[in-house]
Design a protein around this motif. Structure first.
Motif, PDB file in Angstrom:
ATOM      1  N   LEU A 120       0.826  -1.210   0.000  1.00 55.69           N
ATOM      2  CA  LEU A 120       0.000   0.000   0.000  1.00 55.69           C
ATOM      3  C   LEU A 120       0.862   1.262   0.000  1.00 55.69           C
TER       4      LEU A 120
ATOM      5  N   SER B 286      -5.812  -1.814  -9.445  1.00 50.76           N
ATOM      6  CA  SER B 286      -5.860  -1.300  -8.082  1.00 50.76           C
ATOM      7  C   SER B 286      -5.081  -2.194  -7.131  1.00 50.76           C
TER       8      SER B 286
ATOM      9  N   LEU C 232      -5.524  -2.281  -3.853  1.00 54.47           N
ATOM     10  CA  LEU C 232      -6.478  -2.862  -2.911  1.00 54.47           C
ATOM     11  C   LEU C 232      -7.215  -4.044  -3.532  1.00 54.47           C
ATOM     12  N   THR C 233      -7.612  -3.902  -4.796  1.00 51.44           N
ATOM     13  CA  THR C 233      -8.276  -5.009  -5.489  1.00 51.44           C
ATOM     14  C   THR C 233      -7.368  -6.225  -5.545  1.00 51.44           C
TER      15      THR C 233
ATOM     16  N   ILE D 194      -4.896  -6.989  -3.566  1.00 51.86           N
ATOM     17  CA  ILE D 194      -4.707  -7.555  -2.225  1.00 51.86           C
ATOM     18  C   ILE D 194      -5.905  -8.427  -1.854  1.00 51.86           C
ATOM     19  N   LEU D 195      -7.123  -7.954  -2.141  1.00 48.27           N
ATOM     20  CA  LEU D 195      -8.315  -8.739  -1.825  1.00 48.27           C
ATOM     21  C   LEU D 195      -8.366 -10.028  -2.635  1.00 48.27           C
TER      22      LEU D 195
END
Length: 338
Positions: A148, A167, A169-170, A172-173
């Motif tokens: 991040l 992304s 965050l995308t 990582i998820l």
């Protein structure tokens, strides 16, 4: 024997950590081409050839209760879905972070699953292994933060040519959910190792070939999911014609190397687990995957994924790497207590 198991688990982890590296050097292929061909080779071609050559055919699977194979197949479908998501996560967030989060999740959940299949080991072993897993969890958190921070650094610096589109965050998820599903591999291995090992022995084959027998239903079942997904993606995105690139021959051999490394690493893990005693699946799985993360992080650093990251991002990454190494040592030590 335990020392040999630790060594083989480490070697398997290094191979798995390096398997995706050739993907960086393919040319003219979209994501769907590279990973679609990879999954066909690693899930079908390599296991079938290995099984026929090393097991003398597939008769060993007819010697095991069909319910065992069914349980392995169901768990392997989940694993296949998770691995497919892993490849997507790497495309979003890069090799080092993608491996770190995915494998970290796999370690934390997958290392516990064999306890429910094979039983809880002595309390001193159990608590030490759990302590090692907690240290690995700290490494996962640190590496997630590192990713991040790296994303923020690159946005603030308006760095051109960011190689990990999408992304953070995308990605990582995707990596974490994929890791949860991929723990089906651990369950399938724990369920199938003993009965398939007995069948291998009945055929008079060397004990190490049990690893090859265990990998066959896991890879074939998981491969069905991946094959269908990438066939659909290649059709929707009209990527089939991209296989005709002038780089098709070098691309094929690069992807074949990926497939061989991936399959061999998984088979070596199964062999290592058999050498590590009663808690072998848990300890071997943790060492195998943690060493994979360490290798992937180092290869990502060497190939320049973190060259635009700040000192803070790199410090978090290195701290996470250190936790992984310490966690491996604690987990291996815990198995020795047994």
């Amino acid at each position: 024997m335990m020392f040999a198991g630790v060594v083989w688990a480490l070697i398997a982890g290094v191979m798995l950590g390096l398997y995706a590296l050739p993907e960086k050097y393919t040319k003219g292929y979209a994501y769907e081409n590279t990973w679609g061909l990879f999954f066909i080779l690693t899930m079908f071609v390599v296991p079938v050839i290995a099984s026929y050559v090393l097991l003398g055919g597939l008769q060993v699977f007819g010697m095991v209760d069909s319910s065992i194979i069914l349980k392995m197949a169901i768990a392997s479908v989940l694993w296949g879905t998770g691995v497919m998501m892993w490849g997507k996560a790497i495309n979003h967030i890069g090799l080092s972070l993608g491996f770190s989060l995915f494998i970290g999740t796999v370690i934390l959940v997958g290392s516990i699953i064999p306890f429910f299949v094979n039983g809880i080991p002595p309390s001193n072993v159990f608590m030490t292994v759990l302590g090692g897993l907690a240290v690995v969890l700290a490494g996962v958190v640190l590496n997630g933060n590192a990713g991040l921070v790296r994303e923020k650094d690159e946005k603030d610096g308006d760095a051109p040519g960011n190689e990990t589109g999408g992304s953070m965050l995308t990605g990582i998820l995707i990596a974490i959910v994929g890791g949860l599903l991929a723990t089906g591999f651990s369950f399938a291995n724990a369920v199938g190792a003993e009965p398939l090992g007995a069948a291998v022995a009945e055929l008079g084959l060397a004990p190490w070939k049990t690893a090859v027998a265990v990998m066959f239903p896991i890879f074939i079942s998981g491969g069905v999911v991946m094959g269908l997904y990438f066939a659909q993606q290649l059709t929707v995105k009209k990527r089939w014609a991209d296989f005709k690139t002038v780089h098709v021959v070098p691309n094929f051999f690069l992807i074949l190397i990926m497939a061989i490394f991936h399959y061999t690493a998984s088979a070596l893990f199964a062999y290592a687990a058999s050498k590590l005693g009663d808690a072998g699946n848990t300890v071997g799985y943790a060492i195998f995957n943690a060493s994979c993360v360490c290798t992937a992080i180092m290869s990502g650093i060497i190939t320049g994924e973190w060259k635009r990251a700040s000192g803070r991002a790199k410090a978090l990454l290195y701290a996470g790497l250190g936790c992984m190494v310490i966690g491996i040592i604690i987990i291996a030590s815990g198995n020795g207590l047994g």
